[in-house]
Design a protein around this motif. Structure first.
Motif, mmCIF file in Angstrom:
data_model
loop_
_atom_site.group_PDB
_atom_site.id
_atom_site.type_symbol
_atom_site.label_atom_id
_atom_site.label_comp_id
_atom_site.label_asym_id
_atom_site.label_seq_id
_atom_site.Cartn_x
_atom_site.Cartn_y
_atom_site.Cartn_z
ATOM 1 N N GLU A 65 0.861 -1.187 0.000
ATOM 2 C CA GLU A 65 0.000 0.000 0.000
ATOM 3 C C GLU A 65 0.894 1.233 0.000
ATOM 4 O OE1 GLU A 65 -3.567 2.244 2.493
ATOM 5 O OE2 GLU A 65 -2.584 0.476 3.339
ATOM 6 N N ILE B 202 -2.856 -2.286 -9.843
ATOM 7 C CA ILE B 202 -3.077 -1.125 -8.987
ATOM 8 C C ILE B 202 -4.533 -1.142 -8.569
ATOM 9 C CG2 ILE B 202 -2.976 1.377 -8.750
ATOM 10 C CD1 ILE B 202 -0.254 0.086 -9.163
ATOM 11 N N ASP B 203 -4.774 -1.297 -7.277
ATOM 12 C CA ASP B 203 -6.138 -1.428 -6.760
ATOM 13 C C ASP B 203 -6.927 -2.502 -7.513
ATOM 14 O OD1 ASP B 203 -5.800 0.500 -4.780
ATOM 15 O OD2 ASP B 203 -6.412 2.134 -6.095
ATOM 16 N N ALA C 4 -1.563 9.743 -8.291
ATOM 17 C CA ALA C 4 -2.221 9.560 -7.000
ATOM 18 C C ALA C 4 -2.576 10.921 -6.429
ATOM 19 C CB ALA C 4 -1.309 8.815 -6.036
ATOM 20 N N SER D 93 -4.140 10.411 -0.551
ATOM 21 C CA SER D 93 -4.799 9.176 -0.974
ATOM 22 C C SER D 93 -3.801 8.022 -0.879
ATOM 23 C CB SER D 93 -5.305 9.291 -2.416
ATOM 24 O OG SER D 93 -4.219 9.368 -3.327
ATOM 25 N N SER D 94 -4.280 6.829 -1.121
ATOM 26 C CA SER D 94 -3.399 5.670 -1.131
ATOM 27 C C SER D 94 -3.863 4.714 -2.218
ATOM 28 C CB SER D 94 -3.399 4.969 0.231
ATOM 29 O OG SER D 94 -4.670 4.439 0.529
ATOM 30 N N PHE D 95 -2.962 3.860 -2.650
ATOM 31 C CA PHE D 95 -3.319 2.854 -3.645
ATOM 32 C C PHE D 95 -2.553 1.576 -3.342
ATOM 33 C CE2 PHE D 95 0.087 5.509 -5.275
ATOM 34 C CZ PHE D 95 1.013 4.614 -5.778
#
Length: 214
Positions: free
Chosen positions: A155, A173-174, A185, A189-191
């Protein structure tokens, strides 16, 4: 010190094998500016049972073997606990790791898993040959009846305060697959980056694998 969580499940000497996952969380600010330093990881290994079927007060044979194998594979690993979750049992270890920055493509440690970054490379995973060879020997010692299928999930948190663009080499990615594509991004936020099987095998065979580029 950053706190990293890992889940690694692999067949022990008496198992037919299982699928595992290494999970971690990193900040973009650390990848951009952090110098090489030691970090701590959590390693979870699936075992048939935590306790002996003869006496629940005693450790199971599988847990004892897991403790021996993990200490042999990951230098400095420390056993923490064994627990059961959703009808599966896991042995929990703390393992030393290293987060390295601008190390000229070389691994900062030949005995620890490496999280890497540089001016060109935003994120890479370093897999020392010492660990890869020990995993291979474990597999070969069981006449290849064990599966050492390792999935790597990272993450990535954008804590820079602004959007951050990057390029994906070959990863999910996700949950969506990307090959040499550019993404961005948003701030705060996060991915989730999931390495492809090819990337994991490449890291084990060649020492490291690029995941994200600037």
């Amino acid at each position: 010190m950053h706190y990293f969580k890992f889940l690694l499940c692999f067949g022990l000497l008496f198992l037919t094998g299982c699928k595992g996952s290494i999970e971690t969380r990193v900040n973009i600010s650390d990848l951009l500016s952090t110098k090489t330093k030691d970090i701590v990881g959590d390693l979870y290994v699936e075992v048939p049972s935590c306790t002996s079927y003869k006496d629940s007060r005693q450790e199971s044979d599988s847990l004892q073997k897991a403790k021996t194998q993990i200490s042999n594979i990951f230098t400095g690993a420390q056993f923490n606990e064994c627990f059961t979750k959703q009808f599966k049992s896991y042995a929990h270890f703390h393992i030393p790791m290293v987060l390295e920055r601008d190390n000229d493509g070389k691994l900062a440690s030949e005995t620890k898993l490496n999280i890497q970054s540089s001016e060109d490379n935003l994120l890479a995973v370093g897999f020392p040959s010492s660990i890869a060879e020990k995993l291979k020997r474990l597999e070969e010692s069981s006449l290849r009846t064990q599966s050492l299928d390792i999935e790597v999930n990272i993450e990535v948190v954008n804590d820079t305060g602004k959007s951050h663009s990057f390029r994906v080499i070959s990863a999910y990615i996700d949950g969506d697959p990307y090959v040499y594509e550019s993404l961005s991004a948003p701030a705060d936020s996060s991915f989730l980056v999931t390495l492809s099987n090819v990337s994991v095998d490449n890291a084990k065979q060649n020492g490291s694998t690029f995941v994200l580029l600037h």
